[in-house]
Scaffold this motif. Structure first.
Motif, mmCIF file in Angstrom:
data_model
loop_
_atom_site.group_PDB
_atom_site.id
_atom_site.type_symbol
_atom_site.label_atom_id
_atom_site.label_comp_id
_atom_site.label_asym_id
_atom_site.label_seq_id
_atom_site.Cartn_x
_atom_site.Cartn_y
_atom_site.Cartn_z
ATOM 1 N N SER A 1 -95.894 -2.882 -28.765
ATOM 2 C CA SER A 1 -96.483 -3.668 -29.858
ATOM 3 C C SER A 1 -97.925 -4.075 -29.524
ATOM 4 C CB SER A 1 -95.636 -4.900 -30.175
ATOM 5 O OG SER A 1 -95.472 -5.734 -29.045
ATOM 6 N N PHE A 2 -98.231 -4.258 -28.237
ATOM 7 C CA PHE A 2 -99.610 -4.546 -27.830
ATOM 8 C C PHE A 2 -100.512 -3.347 -28.140
ATOM 9 C CE2 PHE A 2 -102.877 -4.339 -24.380
ATOM 10 C CZ PHE A 2 -103.645 -5.426 -24.799
ATOM 11 N N TYR A 3 -100.016 -2.152 -27.844
ATOM 12 C CA TYR A 3 -100.768 -0.919 -28.102
ATOM 13 C C TYR A 3 -100.994 -0.748 -29.608
ATOM 14 C CZ TYR A 3 -102.119 3.994 -27.227
ATOM 15 O OH TYR A 3 -102.799 5.190 -27.133
ATOM 16 N N ASP A 4 -99.938 -1.018 -30.402
ATOM 17 C CA ASP A 4 -100.079 -0.943 -31.871
ATOM 18 C C ASP A 4 -101.139 -1.915 -32.367
ATOM 19 O OD1 ASP A 4 -98.185 1.046 -32.282
ATOM 20 O OD2 ASP A 4 -96.522 -0.385 -32.430
ATOM 21 N N TYR B 1 -97.928 5.155 -21.432
ATOM 22 C CA TYR B 1 -97.036 3.992 -21.327
ATOM 23 C C TYR B 1 -96.542 3.531 -22.701
ATOM 24 C CZ TYR B 1 -99.335 4.127 -16.839
ATOM 25 O OH TYR B 1 -99.829 4.549 -15.639
ATOM 26 N N TYR B 2 -97.006 4.234 -23.739
ATOM 27 C CA TYR B 2 -96.641 3.906 -25.115
ATOM 28 C C TYR B 2 -95.464 4.783 -25.558
ATOM 29 C CZ TYR B 2 -97.272 3.339 -30.207
ATOM 30 O OH TYR B 2 -97.076 3.091 -31.537
ATOM 31 N N SER B 3 -94.775 4.372 -26.580
ATOM 32 C CA SER B 3 -93.596 5.076 -27.094
ATOM 33 C C SER B 3 -93.815 6.592 -27.173
ATOM 34 C CB SER B 3 -93.263 4.543 -28.493
ATOM 35 O OG SER B 3 -92.144 5.212 -29.016
ATOM 36 N N GLY B 4 -92.916 7.342 -26.529
ATOM 37 C CA GLY B 4 -93.022 8.801 -26.524
ATOM 38 C C GLY B 4 -93.786 9.352 -25.344
ATOM 39 N N ASP C 1 -93.090 5.658 -20.944
ATOM 40 C CA ASP C 1 -92.889 4.685 -22.034
ATOM 41 C C ASP C 1 -91.802 3.658 -21.746
ATOM 42 O OD1 ASP C 1 -90.689 6.316 -22.249
ATOM 43 O OD2 ASP C 1 -90.935 6.759 -24.384
ATOM 44 N N TYR C 2 -90.972 3.902 -20.733
ATOM 45 C CA TYR C 2 -89.900 2.963 -20.374
ATOM 46 C C TYR C 2 -90.430 1.799 -19.524
ATOM 47 C CZ TYR C 2 -90.422 5.804 -16.175
ATOM 48 O OH TYR C 2 -90.952 6.474 -15.099
#
Length: 368
Positions: free
Chosen positions: A108-111, A143-146, A150-151
């Motif tokens: 969410s920080f990346y978003d 480090y972001y989703s995908g 990412d974990y």
């Protein structure tokens, strides 16, 4: 010793290589962080537990982590980049306050960065040379989703590290991994400093087993030095465990910090060093009386009892050899013998994962 500390209310943070504390951690329902392919190590430095606050120390630890992931070891960050990250974190937590449905984590920080903060940078006319947000987003994309990792920073469980009294960081599978080891080392450092400063009047201990060799290699020698010099001021203890005294000697920073600030020395059987004990004696500052006591360990044990002896010296003021004898239940809890660990696990599963009941049942069976 760790179990005794825990039962007296101490917060125990353990850094290990070799899974020595898994049994004890399971018994006391602690947090056990380790890396396995099917269940990789997970943290969430962005989460703030109930009762905790986003203070300056927390912000600084997150910024240090983000900068470590973004920049190489030999790269220096600019003041403008540091300021931009500070603004990004402040804006992110303000955003979380306005939308409680968003879960705090790296995703969410990346978003927030790519959807809101980029627009804010444009509005403030921030140049790429001052803060290259596209480069930042690109480098941290794994480090972001995908992404590949990412974990790592998006955990949804084992989040309240400040109030959890027993935490083990098992580094066996990541001790040579340049990224994972760096992240875990930073999180361990931030966690224990947070406990030191926030848990007033509560004893806390950090025990670094053989893992300290890997950590010191990863630029953490200065942190270990800092710990040993300051931890007592915060009602805390720093403990280092090693099988080879040479390991401590090999790091001049750690050598001075550990030896000079360790009033309590605990030694097990030193029979294999019998003929070269003078070096150990000189390094640890042991008296002739203490040398004689240490070399007497396990030399005349009572053959009718099962125990081991241990030397404990307190600042050259009090030195004695003690007998250490544990119950069968304790032995099964601490054992690192693979066949015994498997059996304990099997018995615990018979009782729905309850280790205390499983160990008690196995001990009854062995006695019978």
């Amino acid at each position: 010793m760790v179990r005794s500390y825990f039962e007296q209310g101490t917060h125990c943070v353990l850094v290990d290589v070799g899974h020595s504390y898994r049994g004890l951690c399971n018994l006391v329902n602690g947090y056990y962080f380790t890396y396995e392919e099917k269940n990789p190590i997970r943290f969430n430095p962005f989460f703030i537990a109930d009762g905790d606050v986003l203070d300056t120390e927390k912000k600084e630890s997150i910024k240090t982590l983000l900068l470590a992931l973004w920049k190489k070891d030999n790269e220096v960050f600019k003041r403008s980049e540091y300021v931009a990250l500070s603004n990004a974190l402040s804006g992110y937590y303000d955003f979380l306050d306005t939308d409680r449905a968003v879960f705090p984590c790296f995703n969410s920080f990346y978003d927030y960065l790519k959807e809101s903060f980029v627009d804010r940078l444009k509005a403030d006319n921030v140049k790429d040379r001052d803060f290259d947000v596209d480069n930042f987003l690109y480098v941290l994309r794994p480090y972001y989703s995908g992404g590949e990792f990412d974990y790592l920073l998006n955990a949804t469980e084992n989040l309240d590290l400040l109030r959890q009294r027993f935490i083990v960081f098992e580094l066996d599978n990541i001790k040579d991994h340049p990224i994972l080891l760096s992240v875990v080392s930073l999180i361990v450092a931030e966690l224990f400093i947070s406990k030191m400063r926030k848990l007033k009047g509560v004893r806390k201990m950090i025990l670094i087993e053989e893992a300290w060799k890997a950590i010191a290699r990863d630029g953490m020698a200065e942190y270990i030095k800092y710990l040993f010099k300051t931890v007592r001021k915060f009602y805390g203890e720093a403990v280092v465990v090693t099988q080879e005294v040479d390991d401590i000697i090999s790091s001049p920073v750690v050598k001075q910090a550990i030896i000079n600030n360790s009033d309590c020395k605990i030694l097990l059987d030193q029979s294999k060093y019998q003929n070269k004990f003078d070096q150990i004696q000189e390094l640890l500052g042991l008296t002739e009386k203490e040398k004689t006591l240490i070399l007497s360990i396990n030399k005349a044990n009572d053959p009718t009892k099962k125990y081991k002896e241990v030397f404990i010296g307190l600042g050259n003021q009090l030195s004695r050899v003690y007998r250490t004898e544990v119950s069968l239940e304790e032995y099964l809890t601490y054992s690192t013998e693979e066949s015994e660990k498997v059996k304990v696990q099997q018995y615990a599963e018979k009782f729905g994962g309850n280790y205390r009941l499983g160990i008690a049942a196995l001990a009854r069976e062995l006695r019978a």
